[in-house]
Motif scaffolding. Structure first.
Motif, PDB file in Angstrom:
ATOM      1  N   VAL A  53       0.817  -1.251  -0.128  1.00 32.23           N
ATOM      2  CA  VAL A  53      -0.020   0.046   0.013  1.00 32.23           C
ATOM      3  C   VAL A  53       0.989   1.320   0.073  1.00 32.23           C
ATOM      4  O   VAL A  53       1.975   1.264   0.603  1.00 32.23           O
ATOM      5  CB  VAL A  53      -0.883  -0.044   1.494  1.00 32.23           C
ATOM      6  N   VAL A 113      -4.475   0.629  -4.574  1.00 29.82           N
ATOM      7  CA  VAL A 113      -3.514   0.469  -3.327  1.00 29.82           C
ATOM      8  C   VAL A 113      -2.860   1.433  -2.943  1.00 29.82           C
ATOM      9  O   VAL A 113      -1.746   1.513  -2.351  1.00 29.82           O
ATOM     10  CB  VAL A 113      -2.658  -0.828  -3.513  1.00 29.82           C
ATOM     11  N   VAL A 159      -7.890  -0.305   3.175  1.00 22.27           N
ATOM     12  CA  VAL A 159      -7.209  -0.544   1.920  1.00 22.27           C
ATOM     13  C   VAL A 159      -6.222  -2.087   2.077  1.00 22.27           C
ATOM     14  O   VAL A 159      -6.090  -2.819   1.463  1.00 22.27           O
ATOM     15  CB  VAL A 159      -5.979   0.556   1.371  1.00 22.27           C
TER      16      VAL A 159
END
Length: 557
Positions: free
Chosen positions: A164, A193, A251
């Motif tokens: 991420v 991401v 996320v």
């Protein structure tokens, strides 16, 4: 046949692209793609279920302060006057299970992150739900615009490995070209991401804050990250930190975020490939020469001498007929002539190499065919290049030139293959026509008749001259039988020879036509195998590469 590639698995598509794209995709990109496939396999094996989040930003954006605010403790050094993150720092989750802790250690070793701190169970400030998840590591990376080359290199390397990406921007440099052009824009495929945080908003008025947020959102949309929301935060006051922390967790906790990140890498790689090899070539007009495969076959046939060989087949049969059905007293003349097929190391020389009906193709010795002349060789090369150019007109220039070069390189071995094909071709030299035996027997009979008649006349002459014993031979009418036998034998032999020669010429013409057809067919098979098939394979490979690229990076994107 390769296994079908699921379009739902970009990594599988990438692996197939790297496999079939050798020579079509630039070598540096093939190396990058191969490294990505290898890295994807390693990443998924090292620490499945463990995610890595990295804070990236320019100098002065407040990454370290935001890192501490997210962790709820002073874990990273902070300074006002200069950047302090010279090495990446990893914040490990609080009291993870032993299996997760071991996996985190292996993953950080693989990433090359050695500075590690543990998020405390009791944070120094903020809510108790600090960090970014029980199985997620948070990294504070060096500045992406650092003047120290190795610091920037570390940031670039880890930005390509983590799961991420959290882009930390500040009101003064949120539109900085370095971070946008060198980092955010090339990673537009990673929007799923990515998280964008506009830090230090406490320094702005409400109006300026909204204006900066809208402008940053516009920039992100122009760079392909339209779906990424901008979160307003202030590490100093804590404003927006819970929202940012929640967004990062959302996320990072998504189903298989590592796979999502790797798939984004695959799509980004495909976008680079698409830039380097356009998908459609220029539909240029074809060459003025005949560009069909038949033109290549005809040129190859002329180069190898199909007509010359066919003529030799006919001449060989006529010579064989002269030796078998010609006038027996004159056959010795034909024996002085050499069989033209033997001169080419064809026909009788290769009868023993004929393949069995169900057996393997035998090894055939080279023929003695003369090398093609310069004009014939040039004509065949021109026909081959014209055919290749015609079939590859729709390909991009680089791919078309490469396909043509490969084809012409393979065509250099064409003469050896044509020679072997000619040597294997059945030229009908293994057996003679059945009527030759009958004609030969008739020639022997007429010759015996002539000999008997001549000998009889000779005996009668000797008896009359030296023994004074005149003998009156039997007659047919007024003509003595010895004379009849002699004349019938001579004239009959000549007549049979003339008839046999005429029939042999007809048979030779037919055999020549059949041999020519077989030779043309053999040449066509060689051209198909050596010219058409490799080109079709090259076109099919390029079509597969284009299809796989379309799967990863559709043209409309």
């Amino acid at each position: 046949m390769p296994d079908p590639i699921s379009t739902a698995d970009p990594l599988g598509v990438l692996a197939r692209l790297v496999e079939v794209g050798e020579g079509l995709v630039p070598a540096d990109l093939i190396d990058t793609g191969r490294a990505l496939v290898e890295r994807a396999g390693q990443r998924r094996l090292i620490a499945p279920g463990v995610g890595v989040v990295a804070l990236l930003g320019a100098t002065g954006s407040g990454k370290s302060s935001l890192f501490n605010a997210i962790c709820g403790a002073e874990l990273a050094p902070v300074a006002v006057t200069r950047p302090t993150s010279t090495q990446p720092i990893a914040a490990l989750p609080t009291a993870p299970p032993p299996a997760v802790d071991s996996a985190v250690g292996r993953l950080l070793d693989w990433l090359g992150v050695h500075e590690r701190v543990r998020i405390p169970e009791t944070p120094s400030w903020g809510p108790s739900a600090v960090g970014v998840g029980p199985s997620t590591v948070l990294l504070d990376l060096p500045d992406v615009d650092s003047d120290v080359t190795r610091h920037r290199a570390v940031a670039e390397r880890l930005a390509g490995l983590v799961d991420v990406l959290v882009w930390v921007l500040d009101p003064e440099k949120y539109a900085d070209a370095v971070i946008h052009h060198d980092f955010i824009e090339p990673m537009a495929e990673h929007a799923a991401v990515s998280v964008v945080a506009l830090n230090q908003v406490d320094r702005l008025s409400d109006r300026d804050r909204e204006a900066a947020t809208q402008d940053l959102t516009r920039l992100l949309a122009a760079e392909g990250m339209a779906g990424v929301d901008v979160i307003q935060v202030s590490a100093r006051t804590g404003q927006g930190v819970p929202e940012l922390r929640a967004r990062i967790r959302a996320v990072a906790d998504a189903e298989d975020v590592t796979h999502t990140r790797l798939c984004a890498d695959a799509r980004a790689w495909a976008a680079l490939v698409r830039e380097r090899i356009p998908q459609e070539g220029v539909d240029a007009p074809g060459p003025s020469a005949d560009t069909s495969l038949e033109a290549v076959v005809q040129a190859a046939g002329r180069a190898i001498g199909v007509e010359r060989i066919a003529d030799a087949v006919g001449a060989s049969m006529r010579l064989g007929a002269a030796r078998r059905v010609g006038w027996l007293p004159a056959r010795w003349v034909s024996r002085l002539r050499r069989d033209p097929l033997r001169a080419m190391h064809l026909g009788a020389d290769v009868r023993g190499h004929r393949p069995a009906p169900d057996g393997p193709t035998p090894v055939v010795a080279r023929t003695s065919l003369p090398a093609p002349d310069v004009a014939a060789d040039a004509a065949m090369r021109v026909a081959t290049e014209a055919y290749a150019a015609s079939r590859t007109r729709q390909l991009p220039d680089a791919a078309r030139e490469q396909a043509t070069a490969r084809l012409c390189e393979g065509a250099k071995q064409l003469y050896d293959q044509l020679d072997a094909a000619v040597a294997r071709t059945d030229l009908e030299q293994a057996a003679s026509p059945r009527w030759w035996a009958v004609a030969n027997a008739a020639q022997v009979l007429t010759t015996l008749m002539a000999l008997v008649g001549g000998a009889w006349l000779a005996v009668l002459y000797l008896m009359d001259r030296y023994l004074l014993l005149p003998v009156d031979p039997p007659r047919w009418g007024h003509v003595p039988w010895p004379t009849i036998l002699l004349l019938a034998g001579l004239l009959g032999g000549l007549a049979l020879a003339a008839a046999g020669t005429a029939l042999a010429r007809v048979g030779a013409a037919r055999r020549r036509a059949r041999a020519r057809e077989r030779l043309q067919r053999a040449v066509a098979e060689v051209v198909s195998t050596s010219v058409e098939t490799p080109l079709e394979q090259e076109l099919a490979r390029y079509a597969e590469v284009s299809g796989l690229l379309d799967t990863l990076c559709p043209p409309s994107r």
